[in-house]
Design a protein around this motif. Structure first.
Motif, PDB file in Angstrom:
ATOM      1  N   GLU A   8       0.788  -1.207   0.356  1.00 10.16           N
ATOM      2  CA  GLU A   8       0.310   0.008  -0.009  1.00 10.16           C
ATOM      3  C   GLU A   8       1.365   1.219  -0.202  1.00 10.16           C
ATOM      4  OE1 GLU A   8      -2.879  -0.528  -0.751  1.00 10.16           O
ATOM      5  OE2 GLU A   8      -3.356  -2.679  -0.621  1.00 10.16           O
ATOM      6  N   PHE A   9       0.516   2.268  -0.585  1.00 14.75           N
ATOM      7  CA  PHE A   9       1.481   3.579  -1.191  1.00 14.75           C
ATOM      8  C   PHE A   9       0.860   4.791  -1.267  1.00 14.75           C
ATOM      9  CE2 PHE A   9       0.675   0.515  -4.413  1.00 14.75           C
ATOM     10  CZ  PHE A   9       0.433   1.580  -5.354  1.00 14.75           C
ATOM     11  N   THR A  10       1.426   5.469  -0.893  1.00 20.12           N
ATOM     12  CA  THR A  10       0.348   7.270  -0.718  1.00 20.12           C
ATOM     13  C   THR A  10      -0.464   7.966  -2.244  1.00 20.12           C
ATOM     14  OG1 THR A  10       2.349   8.059  -1.623  1.00 20.12           O
ATOM     15  CG2 THR A  10       1.910   7.640   0.252  1.00 20.12           C
ATOM     16  N   LYS A  11      -0.182   6.697  -3.888  1.00 15.97           N
ATOM     17  CA  LYS A  11      -0.584   7.403  -4.411  1.00 15.97           C
ATOM     18  C   LYS A  11      -0.648   7.122  -5.847  1.00 15.97           C
ATOM     19  CE  LYS A  11       1.553  11.936  -3.960  1.00 15.97           C
ATOM     20  NZ  LYS A  11       1.274  13.605  -4.062  1.00 15.97           N
ATOM     21  N   LEU A  12      -0.937   6.514  -6.981  1.00 19.23           N
ATOM     22  CA  LEU A  12      -0.436   5.951  -7.931  1.00 19.23           C
ATOM     23  C   LEU A  12       0.289   7.376  -8.918  1.00 19.23           C
ATOM     24  CD1 LEU A  12      -3.556   4.168  -8.810  1.00 19.23           C
ATOM     25  CD2 LEU A  12      -1.771   2.913  -8.594  1.00 19.23           C
ATOM     26  N   SER A  13       1.135   7.496  -8.814  1.00 24.79           N
ATOM     27  CA  SER A  13       1.980   8.143  -9.350  1.00 24.79           C
ATOM     28  C   SER A  13       4.007   7.971  -9.215  1.00 24.79           C
ATOM     29  CB  SER A  13       2.368   9.388  -9.250  1.00 24.79           C
ATOM     30  OG  SER A  13       2.518   9.891  -7.734  1.00 24.79           O
ATOM     31  N   ALA A  14       4.892   8.269  -9.734  1.00 24.98           N
ATOM     32  CA  ALA A  14       6.651   8.203  -9.734  1.00 24.98           C
ATOM     33  C   ALA A  14       6.281   8.371  -8.001  1.00 24.98           C
ATOM     34  CB  ALA A  14       6.652   9.044 -10.584  1.00 24.98           C
ATOM     35  N   ALA A  89       1.165  -6.106  -8.786  1.00 27.69           N
ATOM     36  CA  ALA A  89       0.924  -3.931  -9.346  1.00 27.69           C
ATOM     37  C   ALA A  89       2.755  -4.217  -9.764  1.00 27.69           C
ATOM     38  CB  ALA A  89       0.838  -3.566  -8.598  1.00 27.69           C
ATOM     39  N   PRO A  90       3.542  -4.968 -10.388  1.00 24.02           N
ATOM     40  CA  PRO A  90       4.566  -4.633 -10.319  1.00 24.02           C
ATOM     41  C   PRO A  90       4.856  -2.986 -10.641  1.00 24.02           C
ATOM     42  CG  PRO A  90       4.456  -5.824 -12.623  1.00 24.02           C
ATOM     43  CD  PRO A  90       3.250  -5.683 -11.729  1.00 24.02           C
ATOM     44  N   GLN A  91       4.519  -2.684 -11.255  1.00 20.09           N
ATOM     45  CA  GLN A  91       5.103  -0.951 -11.554  1.00 20.09           C
ATOM     46  C   GLN A  91       5.244  -0.140 -10.353  1.00 20.09           C
ATOM     47  OE1 GLN A  91       2.314  -2.086 -12.444  1.00 20.09           O
ATOM     48  NE2 GLN A  91       0.786  -0.770 -12.172  1.00 20.09           N
ATOM     49  N   TYR A  92       4.601  -0.504  -9.352  1.00 21.75           N
ATOM     50  CA  TYR A  92       4.477  -0.002  -8.404  1.00 21.75           C
ATOM     51  C   TYR A  92       5.106  -0.614  -6.718  1.00 21.75           C
ATOM     52  CZ  TYR A  92       1.732   3.413 -10.330  1.00 21.75           C
ATOM     53  OH  TYR A  92       1.094   4.121 -11.369  1.00 21.75           O
ATOM     54  N   ASP A  93       4.585  -1.872  -6.844  1.00 20.16           N
ATOM     55  CA  ASP A  93       4.735  -2.863  -5.975  1.00 20.16           C
ATOM     56  C   ASP A  93       6.405  -3.495  -6.249  1.00 20.16           C
ATOM     57  OD1 ASP A  93       2.187  -2.154  -4.304  1.00 20.16           O
ATOM     58  OD2 ASP A  93       1.678  -4.447  -5.008  1.00 20.16           O
ATOM     59  N   TRP A  94       6.702  -4.095  -7.079  1.00 19.25           N
ATOM     60  CA  TRP A  94       8.323  -3.988  -6.929  1.00 19.25           C
ATOM     61  C   TRP A  94       9.083  -3.148  -6.800  1.00 19.25           C
ATOM     62  CZ3 TRP A  94      11.593  -7.916  -6.984  1.00 19.25           C
ATOM     63  CH2 TRP A  94      12.085  -8.374  -7.579  1.00 19.25           C
ATOM     64  N   GLU A  95       8.835  -1.526  -7.629  1.00 12.60           N
ATOM     65  CA  GLU A  95       9.393  -0.621  -7.516  1.00 12.60           C
ATOM     66  C   GLU A  95       9.603   0.046  -6.112  1.00 12.60           C
ATOM     67  OE1 GLU A  95      11.503   0.452  -9.795  1.00 12.60           O
ATOM     68  OE2 GLU A  95      10.433  -1.218 -10.657  1.00 12.60           O
ATOM     69  N   LEU A  96       8.580   0.078  -5.066  1.00 10.44           N
ATOM     70  CA  LEU A  96       8.670   0.191  -4.047  1.00 10.44           C
ATOM     71  C   LEU A  96       9.020  -1.281  -2.570  1.00 10.44           C
ATOM     72  CD1 LEU A  96       5.643   1.322  -3.186  1.00 10.44           C
ATOM     73  CD2 LEU A  96       7.254   2.866  -3.469  1.00 10.44           C
ATOM     74  N   PHE A  97       8.968  -2.488  -3.038  1.00 10.95           N
ATOM     75  CA  PHE A  97       9.983  -3.357  -2.709  1.00 10.95           C
ATOM     76  C   PHE A  97      11.320  -3.125  -2.678  1.00 10.95           C
ATOM     77  CE2 PHE A  97      12.432  -7.682  -3.065  1.00 10.95           C
ATOM     78  CZ  PHE A  97      12.232  -8.376  -2.132  1.00 10.95           C
ATOM     79  N   CYS A  98      11.433  -3.070  -4.171  1.00 11.95           N
ATOM     80  CA  CYS A  98      13.410  -3.032  -4.011  1.00 11.95           C
ATOM     81  C   CYS A  98      14.102  -1.832  -2.893  1.00 11.95           C
ATOM     82  CB  CYS A  98      13.672  -2.823  -5.046  1.00 11.95           C
ATOM     83  SG  CYS A  98      13.479  -3.904  -6.786  1.00 11.95           S
TER      84      CYS A  98
END
Length: 155
Positions: A8-14, A89-98
């Motif tokens: 879970e993250f703050t918003k759907l954006s970069a 949701a690799p474009q968000y979840d994977w980046e945040l995991f990394c």
């Protein structure tokens, strides 16, 4: 071994900032953490304020980034086999995991360095929407791919 990721993250954006992260392994092991110092309420979209934030569990699940990273790396290191991270949701979840998994420029030795996209895998689903809580969502995603993981009860 497959490990199913949801964030879970703050918003759907970069500019998305990690709020909570969960992993559910095929063998039933789970990891869940909420970050205390990575985001502020004003960073969040209205959707996140209304749906995600009220579902946070707090307590021992809430940690500063350094504690969350250590706990994540300890969880990952507890596996003997190579881990395949699966997310819808690799474009968000994977980046945040990394961002959380990288420690001083080092990647966890037993984690494959690219994700599997759950939306491209053969899954079974009853079509129910995800509740937008990282651990509950990760459990649902895992149950779509593993017959031996009926999910665990809420804490």
């Amino acid at each position: 071994m497959r490990v199913f990721l949801d964030c879970e993250f703050t918003k759907l954006s970069a500019a998305a900032k990690l709020i909570s992260l969960a992993l559910v392994a095929e063998d039933g092991r789970e990891f869940y953490v909420e970050l205390l110092d990575a985001w502020k309420e004003e960073d969040c979209s209205d959707f996140v304020k209304e749906i995600v934030l009220p579902q946070l569990w707090g307590g021992g699940n809430a940690q500063p980034i350094t504690g969350a990273r250590t706990a994540l790396l300890d969880f990952l290191a507890s596996f003997d086999e190579v881990l395949e991270i699966v997310t819808d949701a690799p474009q968000y979840d994977w980046e945040l995991f990394c961002e959380l998994a990288y420690d001083d420029g080092k990647w966890p030795r037993n984690v494959r360095n690219y994700p599997s996209d759950a939306t491209t895998l053969d899954a079974s689903s009853d079509g129910d929407p995800l509740p937008h809580h990282a651990l509950l969502d990760a459990r649902i995603i895992a149950s779509m791919f593993t017959k031996s993981n009926p999910g665990k009860g809420l804490p």
